[in-house]
Design an enzyme around this catalytic site. Sequence first.
Site, PDB file in Angstrom:
ATOM      1  N   SER B  19       0.237  -3.544  -3.493  1.00 51.51           N
ATOM      2  CA  SER B  19      -0.356  -3.034  -2.263  1.00 51.51           C
ATOM      3  C   SER B  19      -1.508  -3.968  -1.883  1.00 51.51           C
ATOM      4  O   SER B  19      -1.311  -5.185  -1.883  1.00 51.51           O
ATOM      5  CB  SER B  19      -0.814  -1.598  -2.495  1.00 51.51           C
ATOM      6  N   HIS B  46       3.374  -2.732   0.040  1.00 52.71           N
ATOM      7  CA  HIS B  46       2.991  -1.769   1.106  1.00 52.71           C
ATOM      8  C   HIS B  46       2.579  -2.535   2.340  1.00 52.71           C
ATOM      9  O   HIS B  46       1.767  -3.459   2.251  1.00 52.71           O
ATOM     10  CB  HIS B  46       1.804  -0.915   0.653  1.00 52.71           C
ATOM     11  N   ASP B 138       0.601   4.638  -6.466  1.00 50.87           N
ATOM     12  CA  ASP B 138       2.031   4.424  -6.260  1.00 50.87           C
ATOM     13  C   ASP B 138       2.529   3.464  -7.348  1.00 50.87           C
ATOM     14  O   ASP B 138       1.856   2.489  -7.680  1.00 50.87           O
ATOM     15  CB  ASP B 138       2.262   3.817  -4.868  1.00 50.87           C
TER      16      ASP B 138
END
Lengths: 128, 1329
Positions: B19, B46, B138
């Site tokens: 991310s 992401h 995540d």
Amino acid sequence: MSYNELKGLHLWIVEDDQDLQDVWSKAMALYSIKCKTFMRGEDAIAALEVERKPDVLMCDYYLPGMNGEEIIKELFIKGGISPALLVTGKQEVQSTLLKMPDKLKFKILKKPVSIRTLLDNVSNLLSQ
Amino acid sequence: MIKKKSQNEQLTLVGIGSSAGGLQALTEFFKHCAALNNFSYVVVQHTSPNYQTMLPKLLKDTTKLRVKEAEHLEVIEEGVVYIAPSNKDIMLRGDCFELTPSENTIGPRPSVDGFFSSLSKTESFEAIGIVLSGTGNDGTQGLKELKNAGFLTISQSPDSAKYDGMPRSAISSGFTDIVLSPSELGEQLADILDNFRGLAQRSVSLERKDHSYNLVLKILKKQVQVDFSHYKEPTIRRRIQRRMLANKILTLDDYATFLTNNPSEVHTLFQDVLISVTEMFRDQVQFEELETELEDYLKRKDDGDTIRIWCAGCSSGEEAYSLAITVNEVLKKQNKNIRMTVFATDINEATMEAARKGVYSERSLESVKQSIKNEYFTKLDGHYQINKHIREMVVFARHDLTSDPPFLRVDLISCRNVFIYFGPAIQERITKIFHYSLNPKGILFLGKAEATSSIKDYFQPSQSHSRVYRKLPKKSDGTISFGTLKIDHQPKFITSKTGKRDSLKVIKPYIKSIAPTSLLLDSDFTLLQIFGSAQEYISLSEGAASLKLDDLILEPYKKRLMPALLKSRRLKQNANKVCISSQQDPKKVFIDIFYIEDPIEPQIIVSFSEKVEEVDESTTPPDSDFDSYSEMRELQQELLHTREQLNLVVEEQETSNEELQALNEEMQSANEELQSTNEELEVSNEELQSTNEELTTLNEELNSKSNELVLVNRKLNNVIETIDDPVIVVDSSLRLSSFNRSAEKMFDLKRDPTKNSELAVAFLKYSSGVNLVNLASKCLRSKSVETMTVNIEQRVFFAKAQPILGNQNEVEGVVFSLNDNTDLENALSRLQGSERQLKEIFEHSPASVSVKDLTGKYTYANSNFLKLHGKKEEEVIGRDDYQLFSFEEAARVKDIEIEALRSKRAMMREETYKVGERTENFYSYRFRLLDKDGKPYGLCVMSFTVTELVSTKHELQLFRDIVSSSKSCSLIFFENAEETERRGHPYFLTNYVSDNIEQMLGVPARNFVNKDFFNFFSHIVGRRKDQKILRLIKSIKNEGLEWVEIKGMDGEDGPRWYELRSSFVPGRKGKPDGFHLILNDITEKKLEERNQKQHQAEILKSARLASLGEMAAGISHELNTPLQTIQSSAELLELSAQAGEDVKEQALFMSEKIIDTVGKISGIIKSLRSLAKMDETLTSETVEVRKLLLQVKEATAYYFKNAGIELRFECSEDVSIVCRPRQIEQVVINLLTNAVDAVKKQEEKWVKLQLLNQDKTIKILVEDNGPGVPDSLKSQIMTPFFTTKKEGTGLGLSLTSSIVEEHRGYMRIDCSGGTTIFEIELPKECDEL
């Protein structure tokens, strides 16, 4: 005229007038023609069974019962009687209108007709 | 895990989740990445959903591998770096990618967890999961699933990550195998995997023969009492491999050795093994057992009770939630409202954070029933979250089982797979703590690992081998403490020792004998018994009563005694005699301390003895020395004593501290609850604050309202004052409260309120006052406006009482207003009078009258209107046509009415409406009603029913049209009786003449109306024919003439002919006689008739000639035969003569024959003559029919004879008729010849001629037995020239029938009897001929 060839000839006459019957019978006798007369055709047809068959037939047209045309046909078919003369006072009757068997020797004569003419015609028919 | 493909062919798919800060880490990773062959990478970075990722371009330069964006259903190839596209979730399906629109709209996209989860299920690839830099968590869940599936999991080291949230979460979850920086990772990835694979390779190759594997299991079993031999072998093997990898051990043998030498590794391995089975409802069977047990246990709980559950070692919360759900299910089943609190504790605070969220992967929910899933879980983004109401029940807190104090009074303790971390001693201690914590009969729920022998001492398994236990009703082990100091928990009840006193009786005299004054103490130095008088040594001091010796003993002895006592107790021996002497008192007191040993309750006796003189040399130190020495000794002892006390206090404090710690922990968990409550309260507070603000605003508004009210009130007062009519306000008890000036004047009220307190009094001045008081009371009762009319001083007032209603609908007062109504009342009564009059007029009017307002609603309808429409007044008033009638009717009327409203004049229309089933005709008048300003306010409709009138009119018109369109003219005459009287002959006047008379007579119909009879007929028969006309009218009136043909005046082609049909209508009931004439011009018909007759005659003539010809032909034939006879006879004579025969006799015979024959011929000629006569002039004469028929018979006799047909002649009647005999003869001849033709072909032939005499007629029948006339020909045979015969003219029967008709007779054919009969019926008399 002697009409010798007609001597001994058997002739049937179908005529309902008694007077004419008588006259014609006498006339035929004059020429030694054996004549038998019938008032009606039916009588003549009946006679086929018992009588000697004629050589020639003379027949009136208007008769009580069967008419001349029918009688001539019937006698030819049943008894092989030919030639035949149809003697009639009715002017309209013509041979072309009648349908007669081919082998039948046939002639129409209109009343009044002379006895000679009658005999000539019989003689002619027989000699054909 | 390893497929049939050889090791080299197996493609390794590396899932990389990143991310924030991911690009840096990725660049670093790929730059150093040496793992190229047989590797493919999937980068799940992401990104913003609206942003097309630039990642492929950015990464292209960092690696030799092909970089591309992953596509839907793309087959994964070797040596490619796939980048997950933005705003799509990427999944692995078989060997393809599946890209789906992101389900998750809140969380980061694309989801790393989602991809890892799908990757963990792969069967086509070797997989590795890597979590790189990023915030949030995540990827953690995904790594967990990957690890569970036996794949390698790697995290970026947090210190190398720009954002360490994701790596840290992954590492702290314990699901990460290896932690490395991206560059190291890139370099070593291949080696790490090789190592990993190598282990797998070997372990597989060894398979079952592997003794080392069994050895490892044995070690495990021995150490942790868990037998893993029945666990899935591949799973266990993978765990072992993982540990080997972590410890860099290459063979299983080595590892087994390693295990043997490192017991801690055993636990690590065990923990590793257990991770794979961490899931919801782990060991389903055990949960079922627990449920059964809970059902039993919870029966004792009632609504409103609380159930407390302690889940010790909750890890990531699955266990705690499983318990909560299980209990909740049981409670639901038992339908109980019991509050549940679950204390979920673990030593690891990191996992607890995740546990609080209660989010679990699908995999960990595998053994959860679908129904439970539906009820307690909410699906989000491929994961499941426990529903909030369960989450709220569970309180997570950090807690160390080994040191922290337990939760108390709990109903259920779950402790599963926790004991493995502890040695047997601690296990036993924890068992005791659980026993202590649980409520009586409380449930202990253990896991497979918790199998210490000590459990059975405290708990009883619900079933044998079950892991669910019940607390045994055994005293808790008092020795357990929650600190390092053991606290004596033995109860200290005095009462418990009273029983022992009996034994004292034995020693009492003994004690007395030795030392009369003694004190018996227990080990706490509590005074139990006093022997002798002890008041010299002890006294009760001020303060709370205490039996502690410490408190009782007098000060001089205390100092010396207490340390001695302590020493004695500690050493468990008798103390030395202690001598105490006070300085005030020279006597010495010796104190003996006896320690009485007792295993349960050691006791101490303190004896006091006073020895005044008796000084023992040996025990008595020299005075001077004694003081300092003893002082020092005492001080020393005191110091010792103080030290001991200090120790004691310190220890006690420590214990308290520990207890406080336990309480603190509970507080902590309670705090969580409080905190959430606090938040709620804060919200409520905010709400309250805003409510408060609203209230303030409201208050301000109210203030201003109040000011307004004051103002309004003032205005109101002024308004009331200015009203000319009296207004009075009274309260509920009819006391005057206010009034205006006008009222003051009228009722003579005083402004001083005290003088007007009684309204009744004020009003009673007037006779109507009573009424007003009544009105007021009525208004009070009804609480509604009441009105009445009162007369005050010859004026009429309209009094109105209006109640003033309070909030509760109670009457607070009444307002009176009196309107001077006199003028209005007068006007009204006048108006009412005229209105009544008008209404009467309308009501009795034959028309249906209605009034509508401008909106079309009825405001008035008279009785005729209501009757016509069959409605009641209340049904009509206030409604419009659309509500009353059909839409079509209403719509039609509306247009007309709008027009009528615009029109200044009344509008008359003829209308047709459906009224119910009938259709009615109306004459309707519509006119608008105007108000005084001349503006229309309504519409009045007056309708007259004219249905009958219209229908009569229509019928009449129809009649006229019919009459006019026919050729016949119709006339109606009525007699004028006076004129008839005066003139002496019938005198009729024309009443009606049809229009078409003009065509017939050339005179317009109107010229004849109301003219006399002569006038009309003079136009037909001509002038000056009055006598003829008079005859006609007389015969119509007197003789009832019905039909006559009249010859009229001459026209262009001779006279006109008229047919007259009349029907006389005698006058009845005073009405004059009348008659109806129908006049037809039949001139044409007459002409045609005449022509036809001529034509027929011609035909007849030709027919006769033709039949004559036929007859002549027959006759000529008939003549030929006698002629033949004559000819032949004559010829015979001639021939005989020629032959020379004697002809005399012959001649006689022949001549006779000839004469006969000639006679015959003349007969024929005679009959021929009679036929010829037929053509003679046709004159009628009286004829004997039989004779006539005989002639016919004779004339046709030859015909019958020729045809050979019998004619049966049956005519015997002698009867004569008038006829044309030649024609009749011809008829019979025709029929006979026809009959002859018909029977000619029959076998038996006959024709019968018959004559029948009847009353006025005769019948001639010709019957034959021929085949008859077919029905189809019957109608044709009479027509001329129709014939079925070959010969003939076809005129026969038509001629015959025409002759018969001329004789006014009939001819019929009857074939019914098997024969054919032609029947001719002729009248005997016939005038017409």
